[in-house]
Design an enzyme around this catalytic site. Structure first.
Site, mmCIF file in Angstrom:
data_model
loop_
_atom_site.group_PDB
_atom_site.id
_atom_site.type_symbol
_atom_site.label_atom_id
_atom_site.label_comp_id
_atom_site.label_asym_id
_atom_site.label_seq_id
_atom_site.Cartn_x
_atom_site.Cartn_y
_atom_site.Cartn_z
ATOM 1 N N LYS A 45 -2.922 1.807 7.270
ATOM 2 C CA LYS A 45 -1.687 1.011 7.339
ATOM 3 C C LYS A 45 -2.039 -0.470 7.517
ATOM 4 O O LYS A 45 -3.058 -0.791 8.139
ATOM 5 C CB LYS A 45 -0.895 1.515 8.555
ATOM 6 C CG LYS A 45 0.408 0.811 8.824
ATOM 7 C CD LYS A 45 0.870 1.174 10.210
ATOM 8 C CE LYS A 45 1.968 0.243 10.683
ATOM 9 N NZ LYS A 45 1.590 -1.152 10.722
ATOM 10 N N LYS B 17 -8.207 -1.889 9.155
ATOM 11 C CA LYS B 17 -9.054 -1.305 8.099
ATOM 12 C C LYS B 17 -9.989 -2.355 7.494
ATOM 13 O O LYS B 17 -11.125 -2.045 7.150
ATOM 14 C CB LYS B 17 -8.229 -0.607 7.016
ATOM 15 C CG LYS B 17 -7.343 -1.527 6.224
ATOM 16 C CD LYS B 17 -6.527 -0.779 5.241
ATOM 17 C CE LYS B 17 -5.627 -1.751 4.494
ATOM 18 N NZ LYS B 17 -5.072 -2.857 5.298
ATOM 19 N N LYS C 216 -2.833 -9.459 0.449
ATOM 20 C CA LYS C 216 -3.162 -10.510 1.435
ATOM 21 C C LYS C 216 -4.524 -11.130 1.140
ATOM 22 O O LYS C 216 -4.807 -12.246 1.570
ATOM 23 C CB LYS C 216 -3.226 -9.910 2.852
ATOM 24 C CG LYS C 216 -1.875 -9.596 3.469
ATOM 25 C CD LYS C 216 -1.917 -9.617 4.995
ATOM 26 C CE LYS C 216 -3.019 -8.791 5.641
ATOM 27 N NZ LYS C 216 -2.928 -7.339 5.475
ATOM 28 N N ASP D 115 -0.049 1.476 3.113
ATOM 29 C CA ASP D 115 1.388 1.648 3.400
ATOM 30 C C ASP D 115 2.130 2.191 2.191
ATOM 31 O O ASP D 115 3.086 2.938 2.301
ATOM 32 C CB ASP D 115 2.035 0.314 3.801
ATOM 33 C CG ASP D 115 1.460 -0.214 5.081
ATOM 34 O OD1 ASP D 115 0.282 -0.589 5.060
ATOM 35 O OD2 ASP D 115 2.168 -0.231 6.105
#
Lengths: 393, 257
Positions: free
Chosen positions: B9, B14, B40, B127
């Site tokens: 998530k 991660k 991102k 996600d």
């Protein structure tokens, strides 16, 4: 927005190339997408479609299936259809919506093959590339799946890159094969048109390949890397130029070096502009140089670019805008191209344009005017060019 | 070449786990390539030390078909090869499709045969498990998947979704789920919750990474903790994670052969 066509119709897309290459091989090709996508192929891009007993089917993708990723529906539809028609193979190919949702064509094909026992493969076409990219991928996939490893046979030739979109004039392939036979080569298979699955399986046994369009290159490279079968790129158009092509083929069959037959004009471009598929356009130029001593010829290729086959001064057009720019830039030159290109330059004189209909551009609209240029048949075409050039002054 | 995907998530750690795992593997002498699959584009920031990593999608946006490998692959700590897939213009476009396009570009440029990494780590946002974000576990990409999670409900929910996606691909012979990595948040009964969850989805917790302030401190320096504090206890934890991941993946591949 380079590819936005305001005057020209959209060119034949990649999935049409896939279907065209696999036509008549006894398989079932599934175009995964909304129904309209299948109509492009059957209605416009495939010259052999009418009356054909060929299995190209649309998956009839629904909005909700795309949103929910309902691949199960597609797989069960394919299984159902395969049960009925028992095809020799199944190919699943894509259109823009599955491309956006990231449909896993290879995975779906693996599942279909596992469940039906029928050899299957997926080709991730997107509808955003041109027919030649799809034709190339299908030819390679079919060769990899069915090509039989065997010892090479002397004086045999494979013709790679024939598809009904580039070779829509019905006699062209027939004449091409005859030219090969005349020069002492037995044609093992022509990929992928007018060849049986059994003939195509033998493609790994030829002593040399002749690549006659961009769509044959990937398969030629694969066969060279895997079986060391050399290839020559070029179409035998015109008498002297054809001699040159087959001399090169013989050399390559002997020394196993791959070659392109591209003649350099004596003078820079300015007199003639040829618009079309790169190998075809280069081969027309070879004929005009070798057989008629004409110089100042520039080639502007369309569809998938092949920089390796471009001479200094050549250009590539990705769509309508760049085609028009190339034509404007060569103002005063004789332009050879699809009749629809004529409309891109309002007021262009008749004598500065020679119609060379291209199936991927104008479909069946000008089919009667398509040229067969193989060997000495190019003479009429060359005479027409010389006549136009004389009248133009 | 070992190909490993680390899912989790957003915000669960991660990228921190992936980057430290890459650093620990690189220290052991392996040539590692880490591919960030999150719009991102911050997966490899602490390996490369760059404020802003160039992304594959940005390079395509700027240069179109003229993109070269050197535009999108940057070398970082211990020669780790860093790639960021990037994302579309915020508010429009499709992030999942962006991942596919980035992968296609790497393939077109023959990235793996040019750099010949021993290990490829895909750091993937977990996600959303749409077609694009599932790309790293498809044929030809990662063979082994580890999911980073904490004991928090949303992290476990995402982990469950990833496990389901992997299970859906079972018939296609794709990647397998090798286990969970518990990135501790120090919530109550965390280990027990995650172990129970692992059992429910048919896997197990392979490693517990304790919470440690040095991780943040290293990130403030834009470094992995493995690089910044090599002698710390947390650095040793990542080193043992690297050994464990190698052992699990190798055993699995031997078994598959």
């Amino acid at each position: 927005m380079n590819r936005l066509n305001k005057i020209l119709p959209p060119f034949a897309p990649d999935y049409s190339g896939v279907c065209s290459v696999l036509y008549g091989l006894g398989g079932m090709t599934v175009i995964h997408g909304p129904e309209g996508c299948t109509g492009n192929y059957t209605g416009y891009d495939e010259p052999r479609w009418f009356g054909a007993d060929v299995e190209t089917v649309g998956s009839g993708l629904r909005e909700i299936d795309a949103i929910l990723g309902n691949e199960e529906r597609l797989i069960s539809q394919i299984k159902e259809a395969a049960k009925r028609s028992k095809p020799a193979f199944i190919c699943i190919t894509g259109t823009p919506i599955p491309m956006m949702t990231g449909t896993d064509f290879k995975g779906i094909a693996a599942e279909v093959e596992y469940e039906t026992g029928i050899p299957s493969f997926g080709i991730s076409t997107t509808g955003f590339a041109y027919y030649d990219a799809g034709a190339s991928a299908a030819m390679l996939a079919y060769t990899k799946k069915f090509g039989k490893i065997q010892t090479q046979k002397e004086n045999t030739i494979g013709i790679l890159g024939v598809n009904a979109i580039d070779f829509s004039h019905r006699e062209m392939l027939y004449d091409l094969k005859r030219e090969c036979e005349k020069r002492g080569f037995s044609v093992t298979a022509s990929l992928c048109m007018d060849a049986s699955p059994e003939q195509i399986r033998e493609i790994c046994s030829v002593s040399v390949n002749l690549v006659v369009s961009g769509s044959g290159l990937q398969t030629a490279q694969y066969l060279y890397e895997k079986f060391e079968i050399p290839y020559v790129t070029g179409i035998p158009i015109g008498k002297t130029a054809s001699d040159l092509v087959f001399e090169t083929v013989k050399r390559s069959a002997f020394d196993h070096v791959c070659r392109n037959v591209i003649l350099q004009p004596q003078a820079a471009g300015g007199r003639i502009l040829i618009l079309g598929e790169r190998v075809m356009a280069n081969s027309i130029r070879n004929c005009l140089i070798a057989d008629h001593g004409i110089s100042g010829i520039q080639v502007c290729s369309i569809f998938t670019p092949h920089p390796e086959w471009m001479l200094p001064g050549d250009v590539h057009a990705d769509g309508e805008k760049e085609i028009a720019e190339a034509m404007r830039e060569k103002n005063g030159a004789l332009v050879i191209g699809d009749p629809l290109f004529h409309r891109l330059i309002p007021g262009m004189q008749e004598d500065t344009f020679l119609d060379f209909p291209i199936q991927a551009v104008s479909s069946k609209v000008y089919r009667d005017g398509q040229w067969n240029l193989i060997g000495e048949r190019a003479e009429l075409f060359a005479q027409e060019i010389e006549r136009k050039m004389r009248r133009k002054g | 070449m070992l190909r490993i995907a680390v899912y989790g998530k957003g915000g669960i750690g991660k990228s921190t786990t992936s980057a430290n795992l890459s650093a620990a593997l690189a220290q052991k002498g392996y040539r590692v390539m880490q591919i960030g699959c999150d719009p991102k584009a911050d997966s490899t920031r602490n390996i490369c030390g760059l404020k802003e990593m160039p992304t594959v999608l940005d390079a395509i946006r700027e240069k179109g078909s003229a993109v070269k490998l050197e535009d999108i692959v940057k070398e970082g700590y211990h020669g780790i090869l860093c790639v960021e897939a990037g994302g579309p213009t915020p508010g429009i476009g499709c992030a999942g499709r962006g991942i596919i396009t980035a992968f296609e570009k790497l393939e077109e440029l023959h990235a793996f045969s040019v750099y010949q990494p021993d290990i490829v780590i895909y750091d993937v946002l977990g996600d959303v498990v749409c077609g694009g974000f599932a790309m790293p576990i498809r044929d030809g990409y990662a063979r082994h998947v580890f999911v980073v999670t904490s004991g928090e409900r949303m992290a476990l929910y995402a982990a469950g979704n990833i496990a389901e996606a992997i299970s859906n691909f079972k018939r296609r012979g794709y990647a397998s789920l090798e286990g969970l990595i518990l990135n501790s948040r120090n919530i109550e009964r965390e280990q027990e919750i995650v172990e129970q969850f692992a059992e429910e989805i048919g896997t197990k917790v392979q490693k517990i990474i304790p919470r440690d302030a040095l991780i943040q401190s290293a990130e403030d320096m834009q470094k992995t903790v493995v690089e910044a504090y090599p002698d710390s206890q947390i650095s040793r934890e990542y080193d043992s994670l690297a050994d464990l991941v190698l052992k699990i993946c190798r055993e699995k591949e031997q078994k598959d052969e």
